[in-house]
Design an enzyme around this catalytic site. Structure first.
Site, mmCIF file in Angstrom:
data_model
loop_
_atom_site.group_PDB
_atom_site.id
_atom_site.type_symbol
_atom_site.label_atom_id
_atom_site.label_comp_id
_atom_site.label_asym_id
_atom_site.label_seq_id
_atom_site.Cartn_x
_atom_site.Cartn_y
_atom_site.Cartn_z
ATOM 1 N N SER A 136 20.483 40.188 58.738
ATOM 2 C CA SER A 136 21.232 39.480 59.739
ATOM 3 C C SER A 136 22.713 39.636 58.206
ATOM 4 O O SER A 136 21.733 39.548 57.071
ATOM 5 C CB SER A 136 20.678 38.061 60.156
ATOM 6 N N TYR A 149 16.412 30.118 56.753
ATOM 7 C CA TYR A 149 16.802 31.267 57.023
ATOM 8 C C TYR A 149 17.726 32.495 57.118
ATOM 9 O O TYR A 149 17.200 33.164 56.667
ATOM 10 C CB TYR A 149 17.354 31.021 58.453
#
Length: 253
Positions: A136, A149
């Site tokens: 990501s 995350y």
């Protein structure tokens, strides 16, 4: 036909990876927790593309789930591994339940490590193969609203890039695909309010996967789908870290 194994294959980017790989002539091994959704995907993909589709229900947060998929990879017939399964916990660190934080790392990091290990061993012995790890753009920036995350995806990107260097010349290629905000079930499952994200920053899953696979098959170690996110990642990598922290702190996510 070449064979691709896709984790998190019952929805979102995983389902799109499976569909595009099948359309390109790959037989499939689909991995996810939900056996019912896997069976539906198996039928749909086989009917649409005329490929062989195997399903493997496994929870990759668990040792048993990772072991089952690693054993499947160790058979040595998988040409493409897509480590797509992942989760986000959208809560300030210290407020989210610790078990959820640990499960996030188990899925986003530990499962990627274990499955890539099994795949690289088998692929190196055979002299060919590709590993696609879905990361990501969050891994390029410190996100105060989602620290674990971001850190997990930073690990995935760095791990993939380093492994691409290690496997150079072996016939094994490794790519980290780093999308930005993408229309999937991901944020709904995380119960995250994404109303603050401008419409122009959202990507289509089909476009993300198409660009990611093109980069992976071109041998690029890092893929950032869409020009807008490529510009943002370049900026995040080049501006001074104190300024980047100030920007991210002001945005609060």
């Amino acid at each position: 036909m070449p064979l691709a194994l896709v984790t998190g294959a019952s929805a979102g980017l995983g389902a799109e990876f499976a569909d595009q790989l099948a359309a390109a002539g790959h037989d499939l091994v689909l991995v996810a927790r939900d056996a019912g959704r896997l069976a539906a995907a198996q039928h749909a993909l086989s009917a649409a593309h005329g490929v062989a589709v195997e399903v493997l229900a496994a929870d990759l947060v668990t040792d048993a789930g990772c072991d089952a998929v690693a054993q499947r990879l160790a058979r040595g017939d998988v040409d493409v591994l897509v480590n797509n399964a992942g989760v986000g916990t959208y809560a300030a660190f210290g407020e989210a339940d610790l078990a959820r934080e640990e499960a996030q790392l188990d899925l986003n990091v530990r499962a990627v490590l274990r499955l890539t290990h099994a795949a690289v061993r088998a692929m190196t012995e055979r002299g060919s193969g590709r590993v696609v790890n879905v990361s990501s753009v969050a891994g390029f920036v410190p996100r105060p609203g989602n620290a674990t995350y971001s850190a997990s995806k930073a690990w995935v990107t760095t791990f993939s890039e380093a492994l691409a260097l290690q496997t150079a010349g072996t016939g094994v290629r490794v790519t980290a695909v780093c999308p930005g905000f993408t229309h999937t079930e991901f944020h709904d499952r995380a119960q995250a309010d994404m109303g603050h994200v401008p419409a122009r920053m959202w990507l289509d899953a089909r476009d993300v996967v198409r660009e990611g696979l093109a980069d992976a098959f071109a041998g690029k170690p890092v893929s950032v789908p869409s020009r807008r996110y490529q510009v943002l990642v370049t900026a995040a990598r080049t501006i001074p870290r104190p300024l980047l922290r100030r920007i991210m702190g002001a945005r609060g996510y």
